[in-house]
Design an enzyme around this catalytic site. Structure first.
Site, PDB file in Angstrom:
ATOM      1  N   GLU A  21       0.835  -1.207   0.000  1.00  0.00           N
ATOM      2  CA  GLU A  21       0.000   0.000   0.000  1.00  0.00           C
ATOM      3  C   GLU A  21       0.866   1.251   0.000  1.00  0.00           C
ATOM      4  OE1 GLU A  21      -3.934  -0.593   2.438  1.00  0.00           O
ATOM      5  OE2 GLU A  21      -2.252  -1.385   3.603  1.00  0.00           O
ATOM      6  N   LYS A  99     -11.387   4.911   2.529  1.00  0.00           N
ATOM      7  CA  LYS A  99     -10.438   4.059   1.807  1.00  0.00           C
ATOM      8  C   LYS A  99     -11.312   3.058   1.045  1.00  0.00           C
ATOM      9  CE  LYS A  99      -6.265   1.391   2.727  1.00  0.00           C
ATOM     10  NZ  LYS A  99      -5.346   0.984   3.811  1.00  0.00           N
TER      11      LYS A  99
END
Length: 123
Positions: A21, A99
């Site tokens: 990520e 997110k």
């Protein structure tokens, strides 16, 4: 108190617990709800009497795209703190960070963290 909102700002950041990520990054959505007195701005039509939302956007963009956090909770907290520090006219801010594609096997619209911070609260 009056309200100024910036809704669903789309930005690309490198936030997350996993190394992938942080390396690859992903899209995040940030929404702000700022409580402030807009009476003078409304009466005078003077930008100095309000919070310049283009500048607010710039601050949010610099944090989301320029810094890295493991948790979206930390991202939201940083945004709230920076906004309250930068703009004395803001009495309260609610920050919502979405997110949309967390890295696990689930089909949903994402995970959202929403926090509210007030001027004068311990930070």
């Amino acid at each position: 108190m009056d309200t100024m909102k910036l809704e669903r700002i789309q930005l690309f950041g490198n936030h997350g617990v996993f190394a992938e990520e942080n390396k690859l990054g992903q899209r995040f959505y940030v929404s702000l709800e700022m409580k402030l007195d807009l009476r003078a701005a409304g009466k005078t039509d003077d930008l100095e009497e309000t919070v310049n939302y283009a500048e607010v956007y710039g601050l949010v963009k610099r944090v989301v795209e320029g810094e890295t956090f493991k948790l979206i909770e930390a991202l939201a907290e940083t945004l709230a703190t920076r906004l309250l520090d930068a703009y004395a006219k803001i009495h309260e801010v609610t920050v919502r960070v979405v997110k949309p594609h967390p890295p696990f096997d689930i089909v949903f619209d994402g995970v959202t963290v929403e926090i509210t911070r007030r001027r004068g609260e311990e930070r």
